[in-house]
Motif scaffolding. Structure first.
Motif, PDB file in Angstrom:
ATOM      1  N   GLY A 111     119.789  80.826  -1.390  1.00 14.73           N
ATOM      2  CA  GLY A 111     121.117  81.136  -1.921  1.00 14.73           C
ATOM      3  C   GLY A 111     121.444  80.425  -3.219  1.00 14.73           C
ATOM      4  O   GLY A 111     121.867  81.047  -4.202  1.00 14.73           O
ATOM      5  N   ARG A 112     121.227  79.114  -3.255  1.00 14.10           N
ATOM      6  CA  ARG A 112     121.669  78.359  -4.438  1.00 14.10           C
ATOM      7  C   ARG A 112     120.760  78.550  -5.648  1.00 14.10           C
ATOM      8  O   ARG A 112     121.086  78.072  -6.733  1.00 14.10           O
ATOM      9  CB  ARG A 112     121.828  76.884  -4.084  1.00 14.10           C
TER      10      ARG A 112
ATOM     11  N   GLN B 269     126.737  72.557  -5.847  1.00 14.59           N
ATOM     12  CA  GLN B 269     126.020  73.025  -4.660  1.00 14.59           C
ATOM     13  C   GLN B 269     124.508  72.863  -4.826  1.00 14.59           C
ATOM     14  O   GLN B 269     123.804  72.387  -3.941  1.00 14.59           O
ATOM     15  CB  GLN B 269     126.329  74.498  -4.373  1.00 14.59           C
TER      16      GLN B 269
HETATM   17  O1  PA5 Z   1     122.360  77.921  -0.620  1.00 12.28           O
HETATM   18  C1  PA5 Z   1     122.373  78.322   0.524  1.00 12.28           C
HETATM   19  O2  PA5 Z   1     121.336  78.623   1.145  1.00 12.28           O
HETATM   20  C2  PA5 Z   1     123.687  78.497   1.280  1.00 12.28           C
HETATM   21  O3  PA5 Z   1     124.757  78.023   0.555  1.00 12.28           O
HETATM   22  C3  PA5 Z   1     123.908  79.997   1.567  1.00 12.28           C
HETATM   23  O4  PA5 Z   1     123.916  80.693   0.365  1.00 12.28           O
HETATM   24  C4  PA5 Z   1     125.229  80.207   2.298  1.00 12.28           C
HETATM   25  O5  PA5 Z   1     125.261  79.448   3.472  1.00 12.28           O
HETATM   26  C5  PA5 Z   1     125.413  81.667   2.655  1.00 12.28           C
HETATM   27  O6  PA5 Z   1     124.345  82.157   3.424  1.00 12.28           O
HETATM   28  P1  PA5 Z   1     124.048  83.692   3.527  1.00 12.28           P
HETATM   29  O7  PA5 Z   1     123.663  84.211   2.186  1.00 12.28           O
HETATM   30  O8  PA5 Z   1     122.922  83.827   4.508  1.00 12.28           O
HETATM   31  O9  PA5 Z   1     125.305  84.345   4.039  1.00 12.28           O
END
Ligand code: PA5
Length: 475
Positions: A218-219, A298
């Motif tokens: 995700g990040r 993040q």
């Molecule tokens: O960086 C990450 O992995 C997290 O911040 C996810 O992006 C976040 O928890 C959302 O998850 P998902 O895309 O599975 O809904």
């Protein structure tokens, strides 16, 4: 954007680390000797990251995003064109890595009051990123959009994140009640084959979907369809963003600290962390870059905050990212940065040429306290305040360095994002941790499942109920 080598060079972001060195900070600064001593570590971090490029099983697929998306980009541009024509509102439903990137690019590259502009000037739909489950926020979003004229981009790699799926349930229900076909109002960005959004898409008869590749967490996903579709809907030049990222990648091919901005930043931060600088302040001098600090927070926090090394030893590492905005926070936090504990590194994001200069008119000639401002520009003022703050921090022996951005555009934003991603990967390699997992986030997600009665989490529910706060300690 037509990019010659000359233009690329003129848009190159640079790192000025003068104010990290002992030359300016005295014994509080980093000596040439210390930097030399860390060259070997930096080189091996560079070799680790370069050697594992594109490896999905290590979650390093993001390194290749600037190069392997030609067809996807064409599809995104086509889809964005359709959305821009058909819809009045575009709402991203997602959280964490699925939301921070779209918010950041929106604020970096669009008009700061985009949603307030008349449609003719905006040329695209109004734009919202809903990354919370605050019930008030949900209700009040629904007050300002017309659901029949809205496209919802549901972004979730897992399709199992309570926040995003709750939002989906609410809007799907409202669309149905309004007599609309849900499928016509949603675009999914999710895993290729796993996850609930894939199942929902099938149930709805095939929702327009984009894939978030296996090796892209995700990040690290802003340069994937997660970020590119919302950006394209906003009319942002996504090809230029990817070109900027590729340019940064090229600059970072070398393990030479003095030539690789991401490796230099990672090494400076690593040395600072070892020296007890547990807080990293990101301070852009630009409202457009305000949310870049959230995105970076993040990336840096979730990637580096770990309790075990790759060799299985226990550790508690990471640096707490703090967001500040120049000049606004000069009048709020800078007092602490200048005189408080020696536990911070401040990274300034300095813009060399703002898209507006805003001349300050002459006036109040009989009041020297005010009249001296006349004849300058607001650009000069903000740049002077940036320099002055760096100077004051340095004088007070505080580590700080500056990332110089020639101007804010799609290309330089792509450079910056890729630079921070590489910096994070290098820093994680130096700390010998898994940069790409997030067990701490997963733990919270699972506890929420248990509390709301998701089947399979009964054991955890019991443990949570057992850990309910003791009334004795509630005042
Ligand atoms: O960086 C990450 O992995 C997290 O911040 C996810 O992006 C976040 O928890 C959302 O998850 P998902 O895309 O599975 O809904």
């Amino acid at each position: 954007m037509k990019l010659t080598d000359e233009i690329r060079k003129s848009l190159r972001i640079r790192v000025d680390y003068t104010n990290m060195t002992d030359k300016y900070l005295g014994e509080k600064g980093i000596s040439q000797k210390t930097l030399e001593e860390h060259k070997k570590l930096a080189k091996s971090a560079h070799a680790y990251v370069s050697g594992n490029r594109g490896r999905d099983e290590l979650f390093m697929g993001w390194t290749e995003l600037p190069y392997n998306q030609d067809e996807i980009v064409a599809d995104i541009l086509e889809t964005a064109k359709f959305i821009r024509r058909k819809f009045e509102y575009f709402v991203v439903l997602g959280i964490g890595g699925s939301a921070l990137g779209p918010s950041m690019a929106f604020s970096a590259l669009c008009h700061l009051h985009y949603n307030d502009l008349p449609r003719l000037k905006r040329r695209g739909p109004k734009f919202y990123v809903e990354d919370n489950v605050d019930p008030v926020r949900m209700k009040e979003l629904l007050d300002v959009i017309d659901i029949k004229k809205t496209c919802f981009n549901v972004i979730s790699k897992s399709g199992a994140t309570s926040e995003t799926m709750t939002q989906y349930l609410i809007i799907a229900d409202l669309l149905e009640k309004a007599g609309e076909n849900v499928k016509d109002h949603v675009v999914f960005t999710t895993d290729a084959s796993r996850g609930n959004l894939v199942k929902i898409s099938k149930e709805l008869g095939g929702v327009k979907s984009f894939v978030l590749g296996d090796g892209v967490g995700g990040r690290f996903s802003e340069l994937s369809p997660v970020g590119l579709l919302p950006a394209a809907v906003l009319g942002i030049d996504i090809k230029a963003m990817l070109k900027g990222a590729a340019y940064m990648d090229k600059l970072c091919k070398t393990p030479d600290l003095k030539k690789n901005p991401a490796l230099l930043s990672a090494t400076l931060q690593y040395i600072a962390m070892k020296d007890g600088k547990n807080i990293g302040v990101m301070m852009p001098y630009s409202d457009n870059l305000r949310y870049l600090s959230d995105w970076y927070a993040q990336l840096w926090a979730e990637s580096l905050g770990k309790n075990v090394t790759l060799s299985g030893e226990s550790c508690n590492v990471g640096q707490t990212p703090v967001k500040a905005l120049g000049v606004t926070d000069q009048h709020s936090q800078v007092q602490l940065y200048t005189e408080g504990p020696f536990d911070k590194v401040v990274t300034f994001l300095s813009v060399e040429s703002y898209k507006e200069k805003s001349p300050i008119p002459h006036g109040c000639e009989s009041i020297p306290d005010v009249s001296f401002l006349g004849g300058h520009t607001m650009e000069e003022l903000i740049q002077a305040e940036n320099r002055a703050t760096a100077f004051a921090l340095t004088k007070a022996g505080r580590m700080n360095y500056t990332i110089l951005i020639p101007e804010i555009n799609a290309f330089t934003l792509g450079e910056l994002l890729y630079c921070f991603e590489l910096q994070t990967a290098y820093a994680g390699a130096m700390l010998n941790i898994d940069t790409f997992n997030q067990p701490g986030v997963e733990a919270g997600k699972k506890a929420t499942f248990a509390l709301l009665g998701k089947p399979g989490y009964e054991g955890q529910k019991k443990a949570l109920d057992g850990a309910a706060p003791d009334p004795e300690y509630i005042v």
